[in-house]
Design a protein around this motif. Structure first.
Motif, PDB file in Angstrom:
ATOM      1  N   ARG A 138       0.828  -1.201   0.000  1.00 55.54           N
ATOM      2  CA  ARG A 138       0.000   0.000   0.000  1.00 55.54           C
ATOM      3  C   ARG A 138       0.867   1.258   0.000  1.00 55.54           C
ATOM      4  O   ARG A 138       0.565   2.238  -0.673  1.00 55.54           O
ATOM      5  N   LEU A 139       1.955   1.253   0.754  1.00 57.33           N
ATOM      6  CA  LEU A 139       2.853   2.397   0.791  1.00 57.33           C
ATOM      7  C   LEU A 139       3.396   2.693  -0.600  1.00 57.33           C
ATOM      8  O   LEU A 139       3.456   3.857  -1.033  1.00 57.33           O
ATOM      9  N   GLY A 140       3.788   1.637  -1.329  1.00 58.78           N
ATOM     10  CA  GLY A 140       4.285   1.826  -2.692  1.00 58.78           C
ATOM     11  C   GLY A 140       3.240   2.415  -3.619  1.00 58.78           C
ATOM     12  O   GLY A 140       3.534   3.305  -4.426  1.00 58.78           O
ATOM     13  N   SER A 141       1.992   1.935  -3.494  1.00 53.23           N
ATOM     14  CA  SER A 141       0.942   2.442  -4.373  1.00 53.23           C
ATOM     15  C   SER A 141       0.565   3.885  -4.046  1.00 53.23           C
ATOM     16  O   SER A 141       0.065   4.616  -4.909  1.00 53.23           O
ATOM     17  N   ARG A 142       0.803   4.328  -2.799  1.00 57.18           N
ATOM     18  CA  ARG A 142       0.494   5.702  -2.410  1.00 57.18           C
ATOM     19  C   ARG A 142       1.604   6.689  -2.792  1.00 57.18           C
ATOM     20  O   ARG A 142       1.343   7.885  -2.934  1.00 57.18           O
ATOM     21  N   TRP A 143       2.831   6.201  -2.948  1.00 59.21           N
ATOM     22  CA  TRP A 143       3.957   7.113  -3.183  1.00 59.21           C
ATOM     23  C   TRP A 143       4.508   7.059  -4.605  1.00 59.21           C
ATOM     24  O   TRP A 143       5.216   7.983  -5.018  1.00 59.21           O
ATOM     25  N   PHE A 144       4.220   5.995  -5.379  1.00 64.27           N
ATOM     26  CA  PHE A 144       4.789   5.857  -6.719  1.00 64.27           C
ATOM     27  C   PHE A 144       3.682   5.809  -7.765  1.00 64.27           C
ATOM     28  O   PHE A 144       2.573   5.329  -7.484  1.00 64.27           O
ATOM     29  N   PRO A 145       3.963   6.258  -8.988  1.00 64.64           N
ATOM     30  CA  PRO A 145       2.968   6.149 -10.069  1.00 64.64           C
ATOM     31  C   PRO A 145       2.571   4.691 -10.304  1.00 64.64           C
ATOM     32  O   PRO A 145       3.356   3.774 -10.069  1.00 64.64           O
ATOM     33  N   ALA A 146       1.352   4.488 -10.795  1.00 61.37           N
ATOM     34  CA  ALA A 146       0.825   3.134 -10.965  1.00 61.37           C
ATOM     35  C   ALA A 146       1.691   2.295 -11.899  1.00 61.37           C
ATOM     36  O   ALA A 146       1.825   1.084 -11.707  1.00 61.37           O
ATOM     37  N   ARG A 147       2.305   2.939 -12.911  1.00 59.79           N
ATOM     38  CA  ARG A 147       3.104   2.170 -13.866  1.00 59.79           C
ATOM     39  C   ARG A 147       4.340   1.548 -13.217  1.00 59.79           C
ATOM     40  O   ARG A 147       4.959   0.651 -13.772  1.00 59.79           O
ATOM     41  N   ARG A 148       4.713   2.072 -12.036  1.00 57.27           N
ATOM     42  CA  ARG A 148       5.866   1.514 -11.322  1.00 57.27           C
ATOM     43  C   ARG A 148       5.477   0.343 -10.421  1.00 57.27           C
ATOM     44  O   ARG A 148       6.339  -0.252  -9.781  1.00 57.27           O
ATOM     45  N   GLY A 149       4.177   0.028 -10.356  1.00 55.47           N
ATOM     46  CA  GLY A 149       3.698  -0.977  -9.413  1.00 55.47           C
ATOM     47  C   GLY A 149       4.418  -2.316  -9.446  1.00 55.47           C
ATOM     48  O   GLY A 149       4.892  -2.794  -8.406  1.00 55.47           O
ATOM     49  N   PRO A 150       4.537  -2.979 -10.612  1.00 53.58           N
ATOM     50  CA  PRO A 150       5.206  -4.280 -10.629  1.00 53.58           C
ATOM     51  C   PRO A 150       6.650  -4.229 -10.149  1.00 53.58           C
ATOM     52  O   PRO A 150       7.095  -5.108  -9.414  1.00 53.58           O
ATOM     53  N   MET A 151       7.389  -3.186 -10.555  1.00 49.22           N
ATOM     54  CA  MET A 151       8.790  -3.121 -10.167  1.00 49.22           C
ATOM     55  C   MET A 151       8.934  -2.830  -8.680  1.00 49.22           C
ATOM     56  O   MET A 151       9.798  -3.414  -7.999  1.00 49.22           O
ATOM     57  N   VAL A 152       8.087  -1.927  -8.154  1.00 54.88           N
ATOM     58  CA  VAL A 152       8.151  -1.615  -6.729  1.00 54.88           C
ATOM     59  C   VAL A 152       7.816  -2.847  -5.902  1.00 54.88           C
ATOM     60  O   VAL A 152       8.469  -3.130  -4.886  1.00 54.88           O
ATOM     61  N   ALA A 153       6.812  -3.607  -6.334  1.00 57.00           N
ATOM     62  CA  ALA A 153       6.438  -4.832  -5.611  1.00 57.00           C
ATOM     63  C   ALA A 153       7.564  -5.861  -5.645  1.00 57.00           C
ATOM     64  O   ALA A 153       7.877  -6.501  -4.630  1.00 57.00           O
ATOM     65  N   GLN A 154       8.199  -6.023  -6.799  1.00 52.20           N
ATOM     66  CA  GLN A 154       9.305  -6.981  -6.895  1.00 52.20           C
ATOM     67  C   GLN A 154      10.490  -6.527  -6.049  1.00 52.20           C
ATOM     68  O   GLN A 154      11.177  -7.353  -5.434  1.00 52.20           O
ATOM     69  N   LEU A 155      10.744  -5.236  -5.991  1.00 51.14           N
ATOM     70  CA  LEU A 155      11.831  -4.735  -5.152  1.00 51.14           C
ATOM     71  C   LEU A 155      11.543  -4.989  -3.673  1.00 51.14           C
ATOM     72  O   LEU A 155      12.447  -5.303  -2.899  1.00 51.14           O
ATOM     73  N   ALA A 156      10.275  -4.856  -3.290  1.00 52.97           N
ATOM     74  CA  ALA A 156       9.911  -5.179  -1.907  1.00 52.97           C
ATOM     75  C   ALA A 156      10.191  -6.644  -1.615  1.00 52.97           C
ATOM     76  O   ALA A 156      10.737  -6.991  -0.559  1.00 52.97           O
ATOM     77  N   GLY A 157       9.823  -7.518  -2.561  1.00 50.80           N
ATOM     78  CA  GLY A 157      10.121  -8.928  -2.383  1.00 50.80           C
ATOM     79  C   GLY A 157      11.613  -9.199  -2.329  1.00 50.80           C
ATOM     80  O   GLY A 157      12.089 -10.050  -1.567  1.00 50.80           O
ATOM     81  N   LEU A 158      12.379  -8.463  -3.127  1.00 50.48           N
ATOM     82  CA  LEU A 158      13.833  -8.621  -3.125  1.00 50.48           C
ATOM     83  C   LEU A 158      14.420  -8.244  -1.767  1.00 50.48           C
ATOM     84  O   LEU A 158      15.306  -8.933  -1.245  1.00 50.48           O
ATOM     85  N   VAL A 159      13.924  -7.149  -1.191  1.00 49.16           N
ATOM     86  CA  VAL A 159      14.411  -6.741   0.128  1.00 49.16           C
ATOM     87  C   VAL A 159      14.065  -7.792   1.169  1.00 49.16           C
ATOM     88  O   VAL A 159      14.855  -8.087   2.072  1.00 49.16           O
ATOM     89  N   GLY A 160      12.871  -8.380   1.027  1.00 48.45           N
ATOM     90  CA  GLY A 160      12.513  -9.461   1.932  1.00 48.45           C
ATOM     91  C   GLY A 160      13.470 -10.629   1.829  1.00 48.45           C
ATOM     92  O   GLY A 160      13.876 -11.218   2.848  1.00 48.45           O
TER      93      GLY A 160
END
Length: 440
Positions: A138-160
């Protein structure tokens, strides 16, 4: 805004109302994702301590698996409530509660004198852990444009997965260097650190992008939110993609990988630890690749997910069916490299659920999706433990449970894929029409 644009090219123009992104977004999101990083360290800490836990609490394989099963049971059961909490309360409040709970759980596990108190600590940890990932999405979707969604989500998984790497490299050494209590108690300090960072720096959304209020209307409102999310084929497809892709690696890293490599394959703990590290490193690399592919090629989501499932099944079958007592090292390396794709593939489930739901249901839909892999992991952890006890330690029979759940998940993915694609096209057309008519 149209969530379907989240999988379009990164060069797509921003949609009306899109958050601006930028350095401030990266800073705030980094603080939030650091909480998830610590949560994964705590979640996976038992994966490197499974054999030590069995000795410490004098339990068999079934009882040992109960640690992870209970933790995942709490995690999975909390996903829809957490999604509703995020939609209602915002990211910061939910993450704060999560950090407090998983830190207390890790600290309690360090000092648990009995099997029962250790179980309670892992349950508390699972409850806090459950509040992290959906909040970060949710934080990613509130701070980044929608087109960045897949990459931001994958980066979150990478950090995990980087948190998992800390477990396999750092916590494992601490465990055997300073002992059980000092290792787990010392690691709990990380929870305090991220709590302070979050309280000081985290904001739910950028200035001027406050979400529309969606007042809570009691139990009826909650039921409508869940029902509306579930009615969307994309939400259900996301759940089954997550279910089918995530659990083989989760089961391997969370508990049974180290015992399998040491007891069934005759490797030393050091070599087994290196192979677990390979799973994590492979995950991080493949996550970057999958994120870029999905962001640029919307239609690649399902082929990537199905390809990961089939590759995992083939390599697992080859490993378990190897005619000699032990599989060769090259095959174990391939197995661990392929298992690294499971986490990134599971993230694709959110890329099906996100376009299917409006902003006010994103947390709820993410919670439903995120249940999938953890329900599958919990089921497989239990099945492997029971089958090991029933067969006198046959990992070949025990790990065959993987194929049963993969078959179930594949059947559901194939059943839902057409209706989800049709519904997503309808929403995309409606969104383009709405965007054209947005006043200047």
């Amino acid at each position: 805004m149209s969530s379907s644009s989240s999988s379009s090219s990164s060069s797509s123009p921003a949609l009306p109302g899109d958050p601006p992104g930028g350095r401030r977004a990266v800073t705030v999101w980094s603080v939030g994702v650091s909480v998830y990083f610590v949560a994964v360290i705590f979640r996976t800490s038992l994966g490197v301590a499974g054999l030590d836990a069995a000795d410490r609490f004098h339990v068999n394989a079934s009882a040992l698996s109960t640690f992870s099963i209970l933790q995942l049971l709490v995690y999975a059961g909390m996903q829809i409530p957490v999604g509703l909490m995020v939609d209602r309360l915002g990211t910061k409040k939910v993450l704060t509660l999560g950090v407090v709970l998983f830190t207390i759980g890790q600290l309690g596990f360090a000092f648990s004198p009995t099997y029962g108190t250790a179980l309670a600590s892992r349950a508390l940890l699972g409850c806090g852990d459950a509040m992290t990932f959906i909040s970060v999405l949710r934080l990613g979707s509130r701070w980044f444009p929608a087109r960045r969604g897949p990459m931001v989500a994958q980066l979150a998984g990478l950090v995990g997965m980087a948190g998992n790497l800390v477990s396999t490299l750092v916590l494992a050494r601490l465990l055997h260097g300073v002992g059980w209590t000092a290792a787990f108690a010392g690691s709990s300090v990380a929870g305090v650190v991220v709590l302070v960072l979050m309280l000081v720096f985290l904001k739910d959304h950028p200035e001027g992008h406050e979400p529309e209020p969606f007042p809570h209307r009691g139990a009826a409102y909650v039921r409508r939110q869940i029902a509306a999310s579930w009615r969307e084929p994309g939400t259900r497809l996301g759940l089954w993609v997550h279910f089918t892709t995530q659990f083989p690696a989760m089961v391997f890293l969370l508990l049974w990988g180290l015992p399998f490599l040491v007891e069934a394959q005759g490797l030393s703990r050091a070599t087994a630890g290196e192979l677990l590290t390979l799973v994590v490193l492979s995950n991080m690399l493949i996550g970057l690749v999958y994120g870029q592919i999905v962001a640029r090629h919307h239609a690649a989501r399902l082929p990537l997910a199905l390809g990961t499932v089939l590759s995992t099944a083939v390599v697992w079958a080859a490993t378990l069916a190897w005619p000699a007592d032990h599989a060769p090292m090259w095959l174990l390396v391939v197995l661990c490299a392929v298992l690294g794709a499971c986490g990134p593939a599971s993230m694709i489930g959110f890329d099906f659920a996100r376009p299917a739901n409006p902003p006010e249901r994103q947390g709820t839909a993410s919670g439903i999706t995120n249940m999938g892999g953890f329900v599958a992991s919990m089921t497989t952890l239990f099945a492997v433990g029971v089958l090991l006890d029933a067969t006198g330690g046959s990992y070949t029979v025990a790990f065959s449970a993987v194929f049963v759940l993969q078959a179930l998940g594949l059947s559901q993915i194939l059943r839902l894929r057409r209706s989800a694609a049709r519904r997503e096209r309808e929403r995309s057309v409606a969104s383009r029409v709405e965007t054209v008519h947005v006043p200047a």
